[in-house]
Design an enzyme around this catalytic site. Structure first.
Site, PDB file in Angstrom:
ATOM      1  N   SER A 237     -98.655-130.440   4.572  1.00 50.73           N
ATOM      2  CA  SER A 237     -97.449-130.460   3.752  1.00 50.73           C
ATOM      3  C   SER A 237     -96.269-129.912   4.547  1.00 50.73           C
ATOM      4  O   SER A 237     -95.851-130.508   5.536  1.00 50.73           O
ATOM      5  CB  SER A 237     -97.695-129.679   2.459  1.00 50.73           C
ATOM      6  OG  SER A 237     -96.703-129.948   1.500  1.00 50.73           O
TER       7      SER A 237
ATOM      8  N   ASP B  50    -100.332-139.888  -2.793  1.00 54.59           N
ATOM      9  CA  ASP B  50     -99.809-138.519  -2.825  1.00 54.59           C
ATOM     10  C   ASP B  50     -98.892-138.355  -4.037  1.00 54.59           C
ATOM     11  O   ASP B  50     -97.928-139.089  -4.207  1.00 54.59           O
ATOM     12  CB  ASP B  50     -99.040-138.241  -1.531  1.00 54.59           C
ATOM     13  CG  ASP B  50     -98.721-136.779  -1.323  1.00 54.59           C
ATOM     14  OD1 ASP B  50     -98.586-136.041  -2.315  1.00 54.59           O
ATOM     15  OD2 ASP B  50     -98.607-136.360  -0.154  1.00 54.59           O
TER      16      ASP B  50
ATOM     17  N   HIS C  66    -102.227-135.439  -2.703  1.00 54.56           N
ATOM     18  CA  HIS C  66    -101.668-134.526  -1.696  1.00 54.56           C
ATOM     19  C   HIS C  66    -102.769-133.716  -1.012  1.00 54.56           C
ATOM     20  O   HIS C  66    -102.738-133.513   0.198  1.00 54.56           O
ATOM     21  CB  HIS C  66    -100.660-133.594  -2.368  1.00 54.56           C
ATOM     22  CG  HIS C  66     -99.820-132.821  -1.407  1.00 54.56           C
ATOM     23  ND1 HIS C  66     -99.016-133.433  -0.472  1.00 54.56           N
ATOM     24  CD2 HIS C  66     -99.660-131.481  -1.226  1.00 54.56           C
ATOM     25  CE1 HIS C  66     -98.388-132.502   0.241  1.00 54.56           C
ATOM     26  NE2 HIS C  66     -98.762-131.309  -0.189  1.00 54.56           N
TER      27      HIS C  66
END
Length: 819
Positions: free
Chosen positions: A683, A756, A790
């Site tokens: 991330s 995601d 994610h």
């Protein structure tokens, strides 16, 4: 017996490309056996302590789900992900067994009557501890249901409470009544029509409008939004529920008509029901959490008694991380009163940039049943309301904070005596870990509501992380709210890390703790502080080491300076059996996540503990100890903006200085050499990785998972950056590694979940970053994981992630030669 979930058609292809090859098709790949064993290591069960703190529900944690589980049908509507088979939010991990543990005797007892193939989703103890409710995800062929089950604690027997399935899209679908006589549940409405099916034929163009009103709003980027009226009707179908009162024998009493209830809660006295329901119009630019709502008080027949607020659709907030909604927000019941509502209202229109004449940013209101009198002001706050810990008429603790300055205050108020002035209990910076006093210990009362555990002399207990220059040392303090004097009852001591999981008695002398060391995984213990030091501990569980082959991993918490004097912390891990004089420097994987600070002092504070368990997870970098790599885990990468300066104004030079300091330290220690170091992150850590490859030659390779690389695609802020692109164009442009893809000269592996759901990290970010590097003649590989979000969930995806990472490190780091 529930049938096995049918295998669904799978897209097993994984995109992979390099300067020498185009798109490739292939199945999931397996990493070496040493990495596979980490993925399949046994997991410790989860414990849920009972209200009287003498029993614990033990939920067995299952292995990772397979891709067939993760690939179940899923609807993406208004920022939600919904499993249409079960009418619940999408989830893929469930408890597979349930037992009861007696805290005093350490004896575990089985529960009879559990459903076969248990898929436990949520559980909750009744306030009187006679029952334990849980939901089970049941499947029969292509159909599924969220079933509500009840465990009779005395009989140790489970039974299904109702044949009607729950709806668990916006909530878990059930809550206990305060008197433990039954539950408030959300049913799928009986007789409800099938989900509306889109015709596939457009009825017209999709239109959105923006009228000039001069107001600047933050419109963050969100995934899974509504796209048309077909989506809107489908959303309404799945969030519509029937409120029901269900007694302990399964007898149902309907509460009003079905509605789009996003939250329902019964008052502590059991006579009133607070409901929040979603209203039209909907939006195509914000998720359901920003849709309009009605907030009402009803009786237990569903009759409307009082409307607290009618909140409009909110398409964005004013700029700034201290911005909040206009009007009523954070509505809840006062926990220590039969039926009193509490909420906050901004006095600056929710805009932190708007001046307020009297310095008051938020008012907190209190209104008691029958809600016919005007609300009273409970507190006047100069910052944003950050919650209340309720105790009794003369004691409650209210919190306020301001992100811009990181300031935090806690006040003692007397909710039953509003003329009593508030007393300041604590003021400081919430990023100053060394000074953090801890959080008040709460205890569920007879109605199941959390209350302050108040002792003689108006004292409370504080549970803190105990951050020190030597590392975290969790503690329990007793604080007198009248004299402000503290007494330390317990603090973790070397060579162990011991954390308080629960306070078991009223005076804070009997604790349930988790205790660990670098070679001993966390286990539960009873600590009796009334006994001599050597006799206080009694083991409650004995979970074995999950990865015994890595038990002798060497771990050290290290400290080193940045070039401007800021002190940094990292965890250095070395493979089992490593000897520096014999083995020399190793290839090293560094894994980091930058963090913003407002002061160099806070940024320099030590994080973590040298006495924590050497946990080797498939998710972090430690797994590669099994492949002979050294690992520098979670090195401090602070980005500091003191005073009026924003941290990101100097993001790049600070980031490079953080990385340079870490590299210099591991090289100085002789465990790594400069030409065989990789950087990685997930991330915002992936964003960091892209920037370090673009602006340094410190690393021979980068591993970037689920990142964002072009900040103009998140123009209304990201992380703690609160300025929009148009106010800080130079910052956005400089911080975007996409803009500097031509400078990336080392190998970059990009991995991303195809679906995601995280705000800002669209899969397109990795696709365009890869395309840029490839088009510019650089070295990169893009791996898109089907059906993943994610964070990756399926066992096949995790194994393939490790396969790709290991292959990349072997190719570009392990065998690297000095430049």
């Amino acid at each position: 017996m529930n049938k096995q979930i049918p295998m669904l058609p799978l897209n097993l292809g994984l995109m992979a490309a390099s300067p020498q090859a185009g798109a490739q098709e292939g199945g999931y790949r397996l990493p070496p056996a040493a990495l596979q064993s980490i993925v399949d290591a046994p997991r410790a069960p989860a414990l849920s302590l009972s209200p009287q703190r003498d029993l614990a529900a033990v939920v067995q944690t299952p292995p990772l789900p397979g891709i067939a589980e993760v690939a179940q049908p899923e609807l993406k509507l208004a920022g939600l992900r919904i499993n249409p088979r079960t009418c619940s939010s999408s989830r893929f991990s469930f408890g597979t067994d349930l037992a009861l543990l007696d805290i005093a005797t350490q004896k575990e007892s089985r529960i009879r009557g559990l459903p076969r193939g248990l898929r436990l989703s949520d559980l909750a103890w009744s306030p009187d501890q006679r029952y334990l409710a849980f939901t089970h995800m049941a499947f029969k062929g292509e159909r599924g249901a969220v079933e509500l089950w009840l465990v009779d604690i005395a009989a140790r027997k489970a039974s299904r409470l109702s044949a009607q399935p729950l709806s668990a899209v916006l909530t878990r679908g059930f809550n206990w009544l305060p008197d433990s006589a039954g539950l408030l549940v959300h049913w799928r409405p009986t007789g409800m029509a099938k989900a509306p099916q889109p015709t596939g034929i457009p009825s017209g163009p999709i239109q959105q409008d923006s009228e000039a009103d001069g107001a600047v709003r933050q419109l963050r980027t969100y995934q899974d939004l509504l796209k048309n009226e077909d989506d809107a009707r489908l959303f309404e179908h799945y969030v519509t529920v029937q409120m029901v009162l269900l007694d302990l024998h399964g007898k149902a009493r309907m509460i009003g008509a079905p509605g789009q209830y996003s939250r329902t809660s019964i008052a502590p006295g059991g006579e009133y029901l607070l409901t929040q329901s979603i209203t039209r119009p909907y939006s195509y630019v914000v998720p359901a959490s920003s849709f309009g709502e009605r907030v009402d008080v009803r009786d237990l027949d569903g009759e409307l008694l009082h409307t607290v607020a009618i909140l409009p659709l909110e398409e964005g907030l004013p700029p700034g991380n201290d911005a909040v909604s206009v009007g009523v927000r954070h509505v809840s019941w006062r926990a220590d009163a039969p039926a009193s509502l509490v909420w906050a209202e901004a006095q600056d229109g929710g805009d932190p940039a708007r001046p307020v004449a009297d310095g008051i940013r938020d008012l907190v209101y209190l209104q008691a049943a029958p809600f016919s009198e005007p609300p009273k002001v409970l507190a006047r706050l100069t910052m944003r309301y950050a919650g209340i810990a309720w105790g009794r008429d003369d004691v409650a603790l209210i919190n306020e904070r301001w992100h811009k300055t990181r300031h935090y205050k806690q006040w003692m108020i007397a909710p039953g005596h509003l003329s009593t002035p508030p007393e300041l209990i604590y003021a400081g910076s919430y990023e100053d870990r060394y000074s953090n006093p801890g959080s008040p210990v709460m205890r569920a009362d007879v109605s199941g509501f959390p209350r302050l555990l108040i002792g003689p002399g108006t004292t409370i207990l504080l549970d803190g992380a105990g951050a020190t220059p030597e590392g975290d040392r969790p503690f329990i303090d007793r604080l007198s709210l009248t004299t402000k004097q503290k007494t330390r009852l317990f603090q973790s001591e070397a060579p162990y890390f011991e954390n308080v999981a629960a306070v078991l008695n009223d005076d804070g002398t009997l604790l349930l703790t988790t205790r660990e060391s670098p070679t001993e995984r966390p286990n539960y213990y009873l600590r009796d502080l009334t006994k001599p030091a050597g006799e206080q501990l009694r083991a409650l569980t004995d979970y074995p080491h999950p990865t015994p082959q890595l038990k002798e991993v060497h771990k050290e918490q290290i400290r080193y300076p940045r070039n401007d004097g800021v002190e940094l912390t990292a965890t250095l891990m070395l493979p089992p059996g490593y000897e520096k004089t014999r083995d020399g420097p190793l290839p090293l994987l560094m894994w980091a996540y930058p963090q913003e600070f407002k002061s160099a002092g806070a940024a320099s504070q030590t994080t973590g503990s040298p006495y924590r368990f050497n946990s080797v997870s498939y998710w972090g970098p430690a797994a590669f100890l099994a492949m002979g790599y050294a690992v520098l885990d979670n090195p401090s990468f602070p980005i500091i903006g003191s005073g009026e300066q924003e941290p990101n104004d100097t993001y790049l030079p600070q980031l490079v200085a953080d990385a340079q300091a870490a590299v210099d330290e591991v090289v100085r220690r002789g465990v790594a050499e400069r030409h065989r170091i990789a950087i990685g992150g997930h991330s915002y850590g992936a964003f960091m990785t892209g920037n370090l490859l673009a602006h340094t030659r410190l690393f021979r390779a980068g591993i970037a998972r689920s990142g964002a690389y072009n900040r103009t695609l998140t123009p209304f802020g990201f992380q703690s950056e609160e300025r929009p692109f148009w106010q800080a164009q130079d910052v956005y442009q400089a911080m975007s590694p996409f803009n500097n893809a031509d400078k990336i000269k080392d190998a970059m592996l990009l991995i991303h979940g195809e679906e995601d759901s995280n705000s800002g990290t669209f899969p397109l970010q990795s696709e365009r970053m890869f395309q840029a590097i490839k088009g510019l003649g650089g070295t990169a590989r893009l791996v898109m994981l089907p059906k993943e979000s994610h964070a990756y969930r399926a066992r096949e995806s995790i194994l393939h992630m490790l396969y790709e990472t290991n292959a990349w490190l072997d190719k570009y780091v392990r065998q690297a030669k000095p430049v």
